[in-house]
Motif scaffolding. Structure first.
Motif, short mmCIF file in Angstrom:
data_model
loop_
_atom_site.label_atom_id
_atom_site.label_comp_id
_atom_site.label_asym_id
_atom_site.label_seq_id
_atom_site.Cartn_x
_atom_site.Cartn_y
_atom_site.Cartn_z
N GLY A 73 -41.91 -18.39 62.03
CA GLY A 73 -43.11 -19.48 62.10
C GLY A 73 -43.81 -19.37 63.26
N GLY A 74 -43.08 -19.22 64.38
CA GLY A 74 -43.73 -19.28 65.71
C GLY A 74 -44.77 -18.24 65.93
N ALA A 75 -44.32 -17.16 65.44
CA ALA A 75 -45.22 -15.92 65.30
C ALA A 75 -46.57 -16.28 64.64
CB ALA A 75 -44.55 -14.51 64.90
N LEU A 76 -46.31 -16.90 63.59
CA LEU A 76 -47.65 -17.27 62.97
C LEU A 76 -48.50 -18.21 63.64
CD1 LEU A 76 -48.61 -16.16 60.02
CD2 LEU A 76 -46.18 -15.45 60.61
N PHE A 77 -48.11 -18.97 64.52
CA PHE A 77 -48.73 -20.09 64.73
C PHE A 77 -48.96 -20.04 66.37
CE2 PHE A 77 -47.51 -21.93 60.68
CZ PHE A 77 -48.77 -22.11 60.43
N GLY A 78 -48.43 -18.76 66.92
CA GLY A 78 -48.88 -18.87 68.42
C GLY A 78 -48.28 -20.10 69.40
N VAL A 79 -49.46 -20.37 70.10
CA VAL A 79 -49.30 -21.49 71.04
C VAL A 79 -49.20 -23.03 70.18
CG1 VAL A 79 -50.49 -20.31 72.95
CG2 VAL A 79 -51.93 -22.00 71.50
N VAL A 80 -49.24 -23.27 69.04
CA VAL A 80 -49.26 -24.30 68.59
C VAL A 80 -47.60 -24.94 68.52
CG1 VAL A 80 -49.82 -25.69 66.23
CG2 VAL A 80 -51.33 -23.62 67.26
N PRO A 81 -47.37 -26.08 69.03
CA PRO A 81 -46.08 -26.43 68.93
C PRO A 81 -45.61 -26.60 67.45
CG PRO A 81 -47.49 -28.13 70.16
CD PRO A 81 -48.61 -26.99 69.38
N LYS A 82 -44.09 -26.20 67.49
CA LYS A 82 -43.33 -26.17 66.33
C LYS A 82 -43.55 -27.72 65.45
CE LYS A 82 -39.22 -25.36 63.60
NZ LYS A 82 -37.92 -24.92 63.77
N THR A 83 -43.44 -28.71 66.44
CA THR A 83 -43.55 -30.19 65.86
C THR A 83 -45.01 -30.32 65.01
OG1 THR A 83 -44.44 -30.82 67.91
CG2 THR A 83 -42.14 -31.23 67.53
N LEU A 84 -45.94 -29.67 65.21
CA LEU A 84 -47.28 -29.56 64.46
C LEU A 84 -47.37 -28.75 63.41
CD1 LEU A 84 -49.82 -29.99 67.36
CD2 LEU A 84 -48.65 -31.95 66.32
N TRP A 85 -46.93 -27.53 63.43
CA TRP A 85 -46.96 -26.46 62.49
C TRP A 85 -46.01 -26.82 61.54
CZ3 TRP A 85 -42.77 -23.46 61.57
CH2 TRP A 85 -42.33 -22.77 62.60
N ASN A 86 -44.64 -27.16 61.77
CA ASN A 86 -43.69 -27.63 61.01
C ASN A 86 -43.99 -28.44 59.67
OD1 ASN A 86 -41.04 -26.36 60.16
ND2 ASN A 86 -40.13 -28.40 60.66
N ARG A 87 -44.97 -29.45 60.18
CA ARG A 87 -45.13 -30.49 58.99
C ARG A 87 -45.99 -29.89 57.81
NH1 ARG A 87 -48.06 -34.57 62.83
NH2 ARG A 87 -46.62 -34.61 64.51
N LYS A 88 -46.70 -28.72 58.14
CA LYS A 88 -47.55 -27.94 57.40
C LYS A 88 -46.76 -27.05 56.39
CE LYS A 88 -51.72 -29.47 59.21
NZ LYS A 88 -52.60 -30.21 58.62
N ILE A 89 -46.02 -26.31 57.15
CA ILE A 89 -45.17 -25.39 56.48
C ILE A 89 -43.86 -25.44 57.14
CG2 ILE A 89 -45.01 -22.81 55.79
CD1 ILE A 89 -47.93 -22.37 56.13
N PRO A 90 -42.78 -26.10 56.42
CA PRO A 90 -41.52 -26.27 56.81
C PRO A 90 -40.85 -24.86 57.07
CG PRO A 90 -41.93 -27.66 55.01
CD PRO A 90 -43.12 -26.69 55.25
N ALA A 91 -39.86 -24.58 58.01
CA ALA A 91 -39.32 -23.54 58.40
C ALA A 91 -37.94 -23.71 57.91
CB ALA A 91 -39.32 -23.24 59.91
N ASP A 92 -37.54 -22.39 57.46
CA ASP A 92 -35.91 -22.48 57.05
C ASP A 92 -34.94 -22.40 58.25
OD1 ASP A 92 -35.64 -20.05 58.17
OD2 ASP A 92 -35.30 -18.94 56.16
N GLU A 93 -33.69 -22.27 58.11
CA GLU A 93 -32.66 -22.62 59.33
C GLU A 93 -32.85 -21.32 60.38
OE1 GLU A 93 -32.07 -21.75 56.37
OE2 GLU A 93 -30.77 -19.79 56.22
N LEU A 94 -33.55 -20.25 60.07
CA LEU A 94 -33.74 -19.25 60.92
C LEU A 94 -35.24 -19.28 61.43
CD1 LEU A 94 -31.76 -16.21 59.44
CD2 LEU A 94 -31.23 -17.60 61.32
N ASN A 95 -35.83 -20.19 61.31
CA ASN A 95 -37.20 -20.66 62.07
C ASN A 95 -38.22 -19.70 60.99
OD1 ASN A 95 -38.48 -22.42 63.59
ND2 ASN A 95 -39.42 -20.47 64.69
#
Ligand SMILES: [Zn+2]
Length: 278
Positions: free
Chosen positions: A21-43
């Motif tokens: 998920g980090g690769a898909l959202f670059g500099v956007v913090p996970k706290t923001l993108w994870n609300r839109k598309i939740p990540a699995d246990e391996l992110n």
């Protein structure tokens, strides 16, 4: 199935693959993108492999060819893909359309997840998956893929397009190009230098395949740019340009990797782009 003037447009749906998920959202913090598309246990987050089929009555035009058959068991497991997935011709047949009738294939760019279904491996040989089709891709993408850059060589698999270029079955396009009346490949750099979006215009209506300019609806904010993008500042400029046109023209849009097949784009009270599912 949306109908735009002379065109019927279908999304061809195959398995999603899962990617960091980090690769898909670059500099956007996970706290923001994870609300839109939740990540699995391996992110990892699920990403559709969207291909679109435009039927004009006289032509069947396929945009993108998705996953294909060239990733090994380890790579497939890493992407949470089953060991065997339905081939793209089989998925098209499942929609009631004979895959042999595909006569145009367009690749927005040549990253493996957009064009690996162009060809099929048969032992040592690579064969076109759509033997009757003329294939189109941006020339700059093909040149860049063959530079084998340290940054992104891993994203390109020559067997997806080199045999088609060698045989003359693939046309390499250098700038905005009308493939058929009303169907255009148009330069939209940022994700790569030469990525193109595809528009289909008929009877005053427009469909736009935004490819990796806007890979998912979560990427509608112009600054939500993937870490893969080679020219992120150009991505931002081009997102504002293309999404602005989509709002203005009330276009029907398709995204490179969203589970949603079709959406129109609007602006909300805060002037942010939002998706209206169709
Ligand atoms: Zn890409």
């Amino acid at each position: 199935m949306p109908v735009l003037g002379d065109f019927e447009i279908l999304r061809v749906n195959q398995n999603p693959y899962w990617w960091d998920g980090g690769a898909l959202f670059g500099v956007v913090p996970k706290t923001l993108w994870n609300r839109k598309i939740p990540a699995d246990e391996l992110n990892r987050i699920p990403l559709a492999l969207n291909c679109y089929l435009i039927r004009s009555g006289s032509h069947n035009i396929l945009i993108e060819t998705g996953l294909g058959d060239k990733r090994d068991a380890r790579e497939r497991e890493r992407m949470r893909l089953p060991a065997v997935t339905e081939s793209l011709p089989a998925a098209i047949a499942g929609l009631g359309i004979d895959p042999e009738t595909i006569d145009i294939v367009i690749n927005s760019h040549l990253h493996w997840d957009h064009c690996s279904g162009n060809t099929i491996l048969r032992g040592e040989n690579v064969e076109p998956a759509f033997p009757r089709a003329r294939y189109y891709a941006p020339r700059g993408e093909w040149e860049h893929s063959n530079e084998r850059s340290l940054r992104d060589a891993v994203a390109y698999i020559g067997a997806n397009y080199d045999p088609l270029v060698e045989s003359g079955q693939m046309t390499l396009v250098e700038s905005d190009y009308e493939v058929l009346p009303g169907i255009w490949m148009r330069m939209a750099p940022g994700h790569t230098r030469d990525m193109m979006v595809v528009t289909a215009e008929s009877a005053g209506e427009t469909f736009c395949f935004l490819s990796d300019l806007v890979p998912t609806i979560a990427h509608l904010p112009p600054t939500w740019v993937t870490a893969f993008d080679l020219y992120p500042l150009e991505t931002i400029v081009n997102k504002v340009k293309w999404l602005g046109a989509a709002v203005e023209g009330n276009w029907l849009c398709g995204f490179g990797h969203d589970a949603v097949a079709f959406a129109r784009v609007a602006t909300d009270a805060r002037k942010q782009f939002t998706a209206v599912e169709v």
